[in-house]
Design a protein around this motif. Structure first.
Motif, short mmCIF file in Angstrom:
data_model
loop_
_atom_site.label_atom_id
_atom_site.label_comp_id
_atom_site.label_asym_id
_atom_site.label_seq_id
_atom_site.Cartn_x
_atom_site.Cartn_y
_atom_site.Cartn_z
N VAL A 197 35.67 41.53 37.33
CA VAL A 197 35.44 40.83 38.83
C VAL A 197 36.12 39.33 38.84
N GLU A 198 35.90 38.69 37.92
CA GLU A 198 37.15 37.09 37.81
C GLU A 198 38.01 37.25 38.71
N THR A 199 39.10 38.13 38.07
CA THR A 199 40.61 38.78 38.29
C THR A 199 40.56 39.62 39.67
N ASN A 200 39.42 40.23 40.36
CA ASN A 200 39.45 40.44 41.33
C ASN A 200 39.13 39.19 42.74
N GLY A 201 38.58 38.56 41.98
CA GLY A 201 38.53 37.28 42.81
C GLY A 201 39.91 36.62 43.38
N ARG A 202 40.45 36.06 42.06
CA ARG A 202 41.61 35.76 42.03
C ARG A 202 42.96 36.49 42.69
N MET A 203 42.87 38.32 42.53
CA MET A 203 44.00 38.49 43.09
C MET A 203 43.63 38.15 45.08
N LEU A 204 42.14 38.68 44.57
CA LEU A 204 42.31 38.44 46.66
C LEU A 204 42.65 36.79 47.06
N SER A 205 42.68 35.96 46.46
CA SER A 205 42.88 34.41 46.88
C SER A 205 44.73 34.42 47.01
N PHE A 206 44.81 34.80 46.31
CA PHE A 206 46.74 35.33 46.09
C PHE A 206 47.11 36.20 47.57
N LEU A 219 29.13 47.98 57.67
CA LEU A 219 28.61 46.91 56.91
C LEU A 219 27.75 46.23 58.64
N VAL A 220 26.36 46.19 57.97
CA VAL A 220 25.07 46.23 58.98
C VAL A 220 24.46 44.89 58.29
N ASN A 221 23.92 43.59 58.55
CA ASN A 221 22.73 43.18 58.50
C ASN A 221 23.39 42.43 56.93
N ALA A 222 25.05 42.00 57.50
CA ALA A 222 25.49 41.97 55.43
C ALA A 222 25.84 40.29 55.79
N LYS A 223 26.14 40.14 54.97
CA LYS A 223 26.88 38.98 54.22
C LYS A 223 27.79 39.04 53.53
N ILE A 224 29.05 39.37 53.68
CA ILE A 224 30.57 39.26 53.27
C ILE A 224 31.35 38.15 52.44
N GLY A 225 31.51 38.51 51.00
CA GLY A 225 32.45 36.51 50.58
C GLY A 225 31.44 35.36 49.67
N PRO A 226 32.25 35.43 49.22
CA PRO A 226 33.94 34.76 49.53
C PRO A 226 34.25 35.99 47.89
N ASN A 227 35.05 36.60 48.42
CA ASN A 227 35.86 37.07 46.64
C ASN A 227 34.90 38.20 46.79
N VAL A 228 35.02 39.08 47.56
CA VAL A 228 34.48 40.74 47.25
C VAL A 228 35.34 41.94 47.96
N SER A 229 35.26 42.76 47.20
CA SER A 229 36.41 44.23 47.29
C SER A 229 35.30 44.95 47.55
#
Length: 336
Positions: free
Chosen positions: A230-239, A271-281
């Motif tokens: 999960v941490e790697t996913n967030g770092r890759m998203l940032s890059f 996405l319905v009535n949702a708050k998504i992010g940061p660092n979400v795939s």
């Protein structure tokens, strides 16, 4: 140039997500780990990759083999599948692909991702890719001389030797030389910890005068268990976000919802009535309703509602309805 990818291990530390899919095919920022790995290696090589050889378990199945061959095809390379029938170590795994071990090649273990901006020294006999770390006693490290050549490989040193950890990616000017030395390892039954090791082949090459140099990467990202994945996913998203890559599909339906980047959101997500992010795939075909999700990874065709998720990992075709936060559920799981 060839890329050889030993990946026969299922990835037990990442269960339940690896019960149905081998770890290298778990998506990170919308793309399988092994796909990102070979693409990033190709960027560092800066030359055409002619073949990608995958060493897998015999029980991985036809779909996995098809997916791997498609990864090679997308790179304009020939894809080859080899099998490792027993978990006998890194040296044994490489030798399962001995028919492809000719000419210049990179060997890369498919449980890690990296970011690098260095020029590969193709005049050296071999390059071992390393990353500077704070706790070298937890890793295998390289020792360098004053010519920036690798003199020793030391596994988890108790006393300080170096802070340059081996990340599991190697370049060989002629990988057939390594093949010859690993064949000797097998023939002489040189076993350490019950396994045949690549390091014994490397050490034999060094003793015969072959020059090894380091290639230092800027970022080294692990995918060993749920939390670090999960941490790697967030770092890759940032890059990827910093590089300006498009991460949110045009087909995403956003109804009374908000997205805080960086996020990857695949095709036909609702996405319905949702708050998504940061660092979400979020993979293709998912439906997220009445949920707040951050720092999480959700694969394909899953349904999530009434959820507040942080540091969560959900497989494909799963259903989750509840108040848990740090969850880890695999493919086809149902929690309602």
């Amino acid at each position: 140039m060839k890329i050889i990818v030993p990946m026969a291990g299922r990835g037990s530390r990442l269960r339940p997500h690896t019960l149905t899919v081998p770890k290298p095919l778990i998506p990170i920022a919308g793309k399988p780990i092994v796909h990102r790995l070979v693409e990033d290696i190709a960027k560092v090589l800066d030359e055409k990759v002619e073949e990608v050889a995958f060493i897998i378990g015999q029980d991985f199945g036809e779909k996995v083999e098809k997916d791997l061959l498609e990864i090679a095809q997308k790179m304009g390379a020939k894809g080859t599948i080899y099998y490792q029938d027993k978990p006998l170590g890194t040296g044994h795994a490489i030798m399962c692909a001995k028919d492809s071990l000719e000419g210049p090649a990179v060997i890369a273990y498919a449980d890690t991702l990296f970011k690098a901006d260095f020029t590969l020294d193709k005049d050296a006999d071999a390059v071992i890719w390393v990353k500077q770390v704070e706790n070298p006693s937890a890793y295998g490290v390289v020792k360098l001389n004053d010519k920036n050549q690798i003199t020793d490989l030391v596994e988890k040193p108790e006393d300080f030797v170096s802070d340059l950890a081996v990340i599991g990616i190697y370049y060989f000017k002629d990988v057939a030389v390594l093949k010859g030395e690993l064949q000797n390892v097998l023939d002489q039954n040189i076993i350490r910890g019950g396994e045949y090791q690549i390091n014994d082949g490397i050490e034999a090459m060094k003793q015969k005068g072959k020059i090894f140099v380091p290639g230092q990467v800027d970022e080294w990202m692990d995918c060993g268990n749920k939390n670090v994945t999960v941490e790697t996913n967030g770092r890759m998203l940032s890059f990827l976000h910093q590089d300006g890559e498009k991460l949110i599909a045009d087909s995403v339906k956003i109804i009374n919802s908000e997205i805080t980047e960086p996020c990857f959101i695949g095709e036909n997500v609702e996405l319905v009535n949702a708050k998504i992010g940061p660092n979400v795939s979020i993979g293709n075909g998912c439906k997220i309703t009445d949920a707040t999700i951050k720092n999480s990874l959700i694969q394909n065709e899953s349904v999530v509602k009434n959820a507040k998720l942080d540091n969560a990992m959900i497989g494909s075709h799963a259903k989750f309805d509840g108040n848990f936060t740090q969850i880890s559920i695999g493919d086809y799981s149902v929690l309602e």
